[in-house]
Motif scaffolding. Structure first.
Motif, PDB file in Angstrom:
ATOM      1  N   VAL A 160     -10.658  -1.200  -9.300  1.00 47.67           N
ATOM      2  CA  VAL A 160     -11.598  -0.894  -7.996  1.00 47.67           C
ATOM      3  C   VAL A 160     -12.633  -0.356  -7.939  1.00 47.67           C
ATOM      4  O   VAL A 160     -13.342   0.596  -8.675  1.00 47.67           O
ATOM      5  CB  VAL A 160     -11.004   0.109  -6.957  1.00 47.67           C
ATOM      6  CG1 VAL A 160     -11.711  -0.019  -5.871  1.00 47.67           C
ATOM      7  CG2 VAL A 160      -9.573   0.005  -7.088  1.00 47.67           C
ATOM      8  N   TYR A 184      -3.339   3.485  -2.494  1.00 49.66           N
ATOM      9  CA  TYR A 184      -4.405   2.056  -2.873  1.00 49.66           C
ATOM     10  C   TYR A 184      -2.692   0.719  -3.289  1.00 49.66           C
ATOM     11  O   TYR A 184      -1.520   0.944  -2.379  1.00 49.66           O
ATOM     12  CB  TYR A 184      -3.978   2.881  -4.336  1.00 49.66           C
ATOM     13  CG  TYR A 184      -4.106   1.583  -5.595  1.00 49.66           C
ATOM     14  CD1 TYR A 184      -6.008   1.692  -5.643  1.00 49.66           C
ATOM     15  CD2 TYR A 184      -3.250   1.034  -6.164  1.00 49.66           C
ATOM     16  CE1 TYR A 184      -5.289   0.118  -6.581  1.00 49.66           C
ATOM     17  CE2 TYR A 184      -3.695   0.294  -7.233  1.00 49.66           C
ATOM     18  CZ  TYR A 184      -5.083  -0.245  -7.740  1.00 49.66           C
ATOM     19  OH  TYR A 184      -5.055  -1.432  -8.385  1.00 49.66           O
ATOM     20  N   ASP A 185      -3.210  -0.226  -3.226  1.00 50.94           N
ATOM     21  CA  ASP A 185      -2.477  -1.596  -3.138  1.00 50.94           C
ATOM     22  C   ASP A 185      -2.548  -2.078  -4.381  1.00 50.94           C
ATOM     23  O   ASP A 185      -3.525  -2.334  -5.073  1.00 50.94           O
ATOM     24  CB  ASP A 185      -3.776  -2.523  -2.459  1.00 50.94           C
ATOM     25  CG  ASP A 185      -2.555  -3.328  -1.897  1.00 50.94           C
ATOM     26  OD1 ASP A 185      -1.448  -3.823  -2.306  1.00 50.94           O
ATOM     27  OD2 ASP A 185      -2.579  -4.521  -0.592  1.00 50.94           O
ATOM     28  N   THR A 217      -5.253  -2.702 -10.898  1.00 50.37           N
ATOM     29  CA  THR A 217      -6.529  -3.843 -10.643  1.00 50.37           C
ATOM     30  C   THR A 217      -7.375  -2.616 -10.417  1.00 50.37           C
ATOM     31  O   THR A 217      -8.006  -2.183  -9.486  1.00 50.37           O
ATOM     32  CB  THR A 217      -6.237  -4.260  -9.430  1.00 50.37           C
ATOM     33  OG1 THR A 217      -5.133  -4.892  -8.504  1.00 50.37           O
ATOM     34  CG2 THR A 217      -7.419  -4.869  -8.557  1.00 50.37           C
ATOM     35  N   ARG A 221     -15.863  -0.540  -3.194  1.00 43.81           N
ATOM     36  CA  ARG A 221     -14.336  -1.162  -2.289  1.00 43.81           C
ATOM     37  C   ARG A 221     -14.007   0.788  -2.334  1.00 43.81           C
ATOM     38  O   ARG A 221     -12.240   0.530  -2.285  1.00 43.81           O
ATOM     39  CB  ARG A 221     -14.086  -2.228  -3.686  1.00 43.81           C
ATOM     40  CG  ARG A 221     -14.716  -3.595  -3.129  1.00 43.81           C
ATOM     41  CD  ARG A 221     -13.593  -4.642  -3.414  1.00 43.81           C
ATOM     42  NE  ARG A 221     -12.667  -5.110  -2.387  1.00 43.81           N
ATOM     43  CZ  ARG A 221     -12.842  -6.025  -1.582  1.00 43.81           C
ATOM     44  NH1 ARG A 221     -14.089  -6.042  -1.040  1.00 43.81           N
ATOM     45  NH2 ARG A 221     -11.861  -5.923  -0.787  1.00 43.81           N
ATOM     46  N   ARG A 245       1.382  -1.559   0.192  1.00 41.38           N
ATOM     47  CA  ARG A 245      -0.050   0.022   0.066  1.00 41.38           C
ATOM     48  C   ARG A 245       0.719   1.558   0.065  1.00 41.38           C
ATOM     49  O   ARG A 245       1.317   1.541   0.860  1.00 41.38           O
ATOM     50  CB  ARG A 245      -0.735  -0.501   1.052  1.00 41.38           C
ATOM     51  CG  ARG A 245      -1.854  -1.261   1.398  1.00 41.38           C
ATOM     52  CD  ARG A 245      -2.772  -1.587   2.267  1.00 41.38           C
ATOM     53  NE  ARG A 245      -3.544   0.009   2.742  1.00 41.38           N
ATOM     54  CZ  ARG A 245      -3.550   0.710   3.756  1.00 41.38           C
ATOM     55  NH1 ARG A 245      -2.377   0.824   4.344  1.00 41.38           N
ATOM     56  NH2 ARG A 245      -4.047   1.870   3.181  1.00 41.38           N
ATOM     57  N   ASP A 267     -10.796  -0.921  -0.784  1.00 39.46           N
ATOM     58  CA  ASP A 267      -9.344  -1.146  -1.305  1.00 39.46           C
ATOM     59  C   ASP A 267      -8.949   0.400  -2.106  1.00 39.46           C
ATOM     60  O   ASP A 267      -7.115  -0.134  -1.888  1.00 39.46           O
ATOM     61  CB  ASP A 267      -9.139  -1.853  -2.772  1.00 39.46           C
ATOM     62  CG  ASP A 267      -9.435  -2.973  -2.481  1.00 39.46           C
ATOM     63  OD1 ASP A 267      -9.022  -4.155  -1.514  1.00 39.46           O
ATOM     64  OD2 ASP A 267     -10.170  -3.870  -3.274  1.00 39.46           O
ATOM     65  N   TRP A 268      -9.119   1.039  -2.303  1.00 35.90           N
ATOM     66  CA  TRP A 268      -8.506   2.822  -2.926  1.00 35.90           C
ATOM     67  C   TRP A 268      -9.162   3.714  -1.574  1.00 35.90           C
ATOM     68  O   TRP A 268     -10.352   3.820  -1.636  1.00 35.90           O
ATOM     69  CB  TRP A 268      -9.265   2.993  -3.888  1.00 35.90           C
ATOM     70  CG  TRP A 268      -9.084   3.476  -4.482  1.00 35.90           C
ATOM     71  CD1 TRP A 268      -7.554   4.289  -4.351  1.00 35.90           C
ATOM     72  CD2 TRP A 268      -9.729   4.426  -5.643  1.00 35.90           C
ATOM     73  NE1 TRP A 268      -7.622   5.556  -5.376  1.00 35.90           N
ATOM     74  CE2 TRP A 268      -9.062   5.982  -5.869  1.00 35.90           C
ATOM     75  CE3 TRP A 268     -10.632   4.309  -5.946  1.00 35.90           C
ATOM     76  CZ2 TRP A 268      -8.795   6.549  -7.238  1.00 35.90           C
ATOM     77  CZ3 TRP A 268     -11.212   5.620  -7.529  1.00 35.90           C
ATOM     78  CH2 TRP A 268     -10.157   6.164  -7.963  1.00 35.90           C
TER      79      TRP A 268
END
Length: 773
Positions: free
Chosen positions: A393, A430-431, A391, A397, A226, A418-419
């Motif tokens: 999002v 962000y991851d 990825t 998420r 992250r 995730d965001w």
């Protein structure tokens, strides 16, 4: 139309040449063969003008196709009072829609459309009597409730809803006030706004500009996968804007084209206005039990067949019920009796119900895209924020968060998120997982007042095909010596290579793109031979942190032009690191240097042989604080509609031999050697300046209060502050503001709007104009 590409002039020239007797053609050839040809070309040019005029006679009968000169004649047919000729778009819209306006005079729909038609801005009309607190009687009917706070119409405020409380005083305020008897302040203000007879016009002058496929800047490389990013590729904090309604039936109304049915107009929603996205608006997720949710439960694979019908029957008891957030929905469904709470409250069932029950009239549904890239209204291109690569999002998420105090230890994300995004600063966490962080791509929007500097607006690009293309950060092909190099996307390009053999070169960004070229050292473009030409179009040049990077023009040039370019004026990024400025350095000789609609951080000579004969700047911003002044001691400079920023009134912003300046704001000192030639007209400068023949010019005694903001990256960068002297707002030759935004004609557009609002406003009403940005 002398530049028309219809071939009329060539056609008539050849036809006249054929009509000339052969004896005269032979005699002309014996004497050089040019005089007769030149005469016939001159006659053919006039014949072409007449032919074009005849061709336009039919078109000039229709307002959509007519030339500007024909508009007053068509206006007389419908007896409309035209607005200023300096605003041809407003004139054409006025004539085209006069009958439409008159049939619907006084209605909110017409008054809001006047904002879009007369000024091109986005507006929201509020009938202020609806926001006045009062006692209700039996003829009032059922009171309408506020969408967020459920405050009844005309009643006491419910302050428990935080987002509704933050909208107090906004165009979407749900609270009510005691009336005031003062007249509304002019030209803009909130004094007298809460009056029974007042109509409040909330105006947004900025445009929401979309950037697709942008490579964000990673500014915090934290432990794990992250990391902290900024949407802006330079690493700056840039506020994110919402998207306009893609249907064309709300917000800005085009004159001709969708919506063809003007009666389909509707007022713009809160998330369809060109303004900064609020974190609470981004997190707003309102759910409602609907028929689509019931149909999904009856066929859901995550529910056993025996449980589907009972679960749907239990859910049907809540049909039409709203939930303020996802947690409230999950809590309510999990608490249903008869054992159905365990079924409806299961995580897999809730994941299936959320996208179906999300209302289209809430912030997250309109601003964020789902996994397929569409908003809840089905407006795929209009989603304001989305991860495009890496990825992707979905909105479920994504979460808005306050990231103003982030550090190397990034804030933890809630479960299932995730965001994390802070739209007011353009920061996000962000991851990227195992993927390369450099492959991350975003879609976002920001605001801009005018097309100055590099941007994704629809600028005109030469139709000549490019000979070399750069795309997706690939610079392997290098910079060609001649031809057209086109950069096809919005990604970041590291250290573009030098070119020491330029003859005729154009480096341009593709239409609708804003590539970011980050320099680690000087980018040198050198002419090979004499009288070479160079065009840089639509580029943003920035410097890496800690680097000394400049754009260096070397060799002998006939013409060098910068068009819609940004030479980064420097500043600091989101973690406080210094971003160096990118100066324009001339080490060779340039006959003509042209800078159009650009932002530059100083222009200087380097070396005893360096020189620039003439410099022409139009619609430009020059930041002389970190980049230094325009220092061209032997150059004739022409400035038209430019703004030169200094640290204070003692900062040298311009040093040249001669100057012709018009509609220009110099927030510092200008030092011109030859004051016998040139002029300084309809412009402003600081005391101590040495200038030629000032005419209708003004003195500036305080730079700090002149501008709304001087930080590059803010949407209002280098625009005049409301605290600036009133004379600067109307001091240009056309009556517009002095400086780089002169061509935007803000005062003239506001005057046009006020004139038409007065014409079509209901009887005994008073307008109040509130400039929101």
């Amino acid at each position: 139309m002398p530049t028309a590409r219809d071939g009329y002039r060539e056609y008539y020239a050849e036809k006249l040449w054929d009509w000339v007797p052969a004896i005269h053609r032979e005699m002309d050839a014996q004497q050089g063969g040019d005089a007769l040809r030149a005469l016939l070309h001159a006659i053919a040019s006039q014949a072409a003008v007449q032919k074009r005029s005849q061709d336009r006679l039919w078109d000039d009968m229709f307002i959509e196709l007519a030339d500007d000169w024909a508009l007053p004649y068509i206006a007389q047919l419908v007896a409309t009072r035209l607005v200023s000729a300096l605003s041809p778009r407003a004139r054409r819209a006025d004539v085209a829609k006069t009958i439409y306006y008159r049939r619907r005079k006084g209605t909110p729909a017409v008054l809001e459309q006047l904002v879009a038609d007369m000024s091109g801005w986005t507006g929201h009309l509020v009938e202020e009597f609806r926001r006045l607190g009062r006692l209700r009687h039996g003829l009032d009917g059922v009171a309408r409730l506020g969408r967020l706070s459920a405050t009844p119409e005309g009643g006491l405020a419910d302050l428990r809803q935080v987002r509704a409380a933050r909208l107090a005083g906004d165009a979407f305020d749900e609270f009510h006030y005691t009336p005031e008897m003062r007249r509304p302040a002019l030209p803009a203000g909130r004094l007298g706004l809460r009056g029974i007879h007042v109509l409040g016009f909330h105006l947004w002058r900025m445009q929401s500009v979309a950037f697709d496929g942008v490579q964000p800047a990673r500014v915090i490389d934290a432990a794990g996968t992250r990391d902290g990013y900024t949407c802006d590729p330079s690493g700056r904090d840039v506020p994110l804007f919402s998207a306009p309604d893609a249907s064309g039936n709300a917000g800005v109304s085009p004159m001709f084209g969708a919506p063809r049915d003007w009666s389909a107009w509707r007022s713009a929603d809160e998330w369809a206005l060109p303004r900064v996205i609020d974190c609470r608006l981004l997190n707003e997720a309102i759910y409602e039990v609907n028929e689509a949710a019931l149909a999904w439960v009856l066929s859901a694979g995550v529910i056993t067949p025996a449980q589907r019908a009972p679960a749907a029957a239990e859910l049907a008891k809540l049909l039409g019920q709203r939930f303020a957030n996802s947690a409230e929905m999950a809590r309510t469904l999990a608490g249903r009796p008869s054992g159905m709470g365990a079924v409806l409250g299961a995580a897999a069932v809730l994941d299936g119900l959320r996208p179906l029950m999300l209302r289209a009239d809430c912030g997250s549904a309109a601003l964020l895209a789902d996994a397929s890239g569409q908003t809840a209204q089905g407006r795929a291109p209009a989603a304001s924020l989305r991860v495009l690569a890496g990825t992707p999002v979905p909105r479920e998420r994504s979460r808005g968060a306050q990231l103003s105090s982030w550090t190397a230890t990034l804030p933890a994300a809630p479960a299932g998120v995730d965001w994390l995004l802070d739209p007011a600063l353009g920061r996000f966490v962000y991851d990227s997982g195992a993927a390369d962080a450099n492959q991350l791509r975003l879609r976002y929007r920001t605001g801009q007042l005018a097309p100055i500097g590099a941007g994704a607006w629809a600028r005109t690009v030469d139709a000549t095909p490019a000979t070399v293309h750069w795309a997706q950060r690939s610079t392997a092909g290098g910079v060609p010596a001649s031809g057209i190099l086109e950069i096809d996307d919005n990604t970041r390009f590291e250290a573009p290579p030098n070119q020491a053999g330029v003859s005729q070169l154009s480096v341009r960004a593709a239409a609708g793109t804003r590539p970011y070229l980050r320099l680690n050292a000087d980018w040198v473009l050198q002419a090979a031979g004499a009288q070479r030409t160079l065009l840089l179009d639509g580029l943003w040049l920035g410097a890496a942190i800690g680097a000394t990077a400049r754009l260096v023009i070397a060799g002998d040039w006939a013409r060098v032009q910068l068009r819609y370019c940004t030479l980064d004026p420097g500043g600091s990024n989101a973690v406080g690191a210094t971003l160096p400025p990118v100066k324009l350095i001339i080490t060779g000789t340039v006959d003509e240097l042209v800078v159009d609609s650009s932002i530059v951080a100083g222009i200087q000579l380097e070396g005893a042989a360096a020189s620039v004969d003439t410099l022409q700047m139009r619609d430009c911003i020059v930041d002389a604080r970190a980049g230094g002044p325009i220092d061209l001691p032997n150059t004739a400079v022409t400035l038209s509609r430019c703004t030169l920023l200094g640290i204070d009134v003692s900062t040298l912003c311009l040093h040249a031999e001669r100057l012709w300046a018009s509609d220009t704001l110099i927030a510092g000192i200008a030092d011109i050697s030859n004051v016998q030639q040139g002029c300084f007209r309809f412009s402003a400068r600081a005391p101590g300046s040495r200038l030629p023949h000032p005419y209708e010019s003004q003195l500036i005694d305080d730079v700090l209060r002149l501008f709304a903001t001087r930080r590059f990256g803010d949407p209002a960068y280098a625009s005049l502050s409301p605290r600036a002297p009133a004379s600067l707002f109307t001091g240009s030759e056309q009556g517009s503001e002095i400086g780089a935004f002169c061509a935007s004609l803000f005062p003239i557009k506001l005057d046009s709007l006020r004139a038409k609002v007065e014409e079509y406003m209901p009887f005994a009403r008073l307008p109040a104009y509130l400039l929101e940005n």
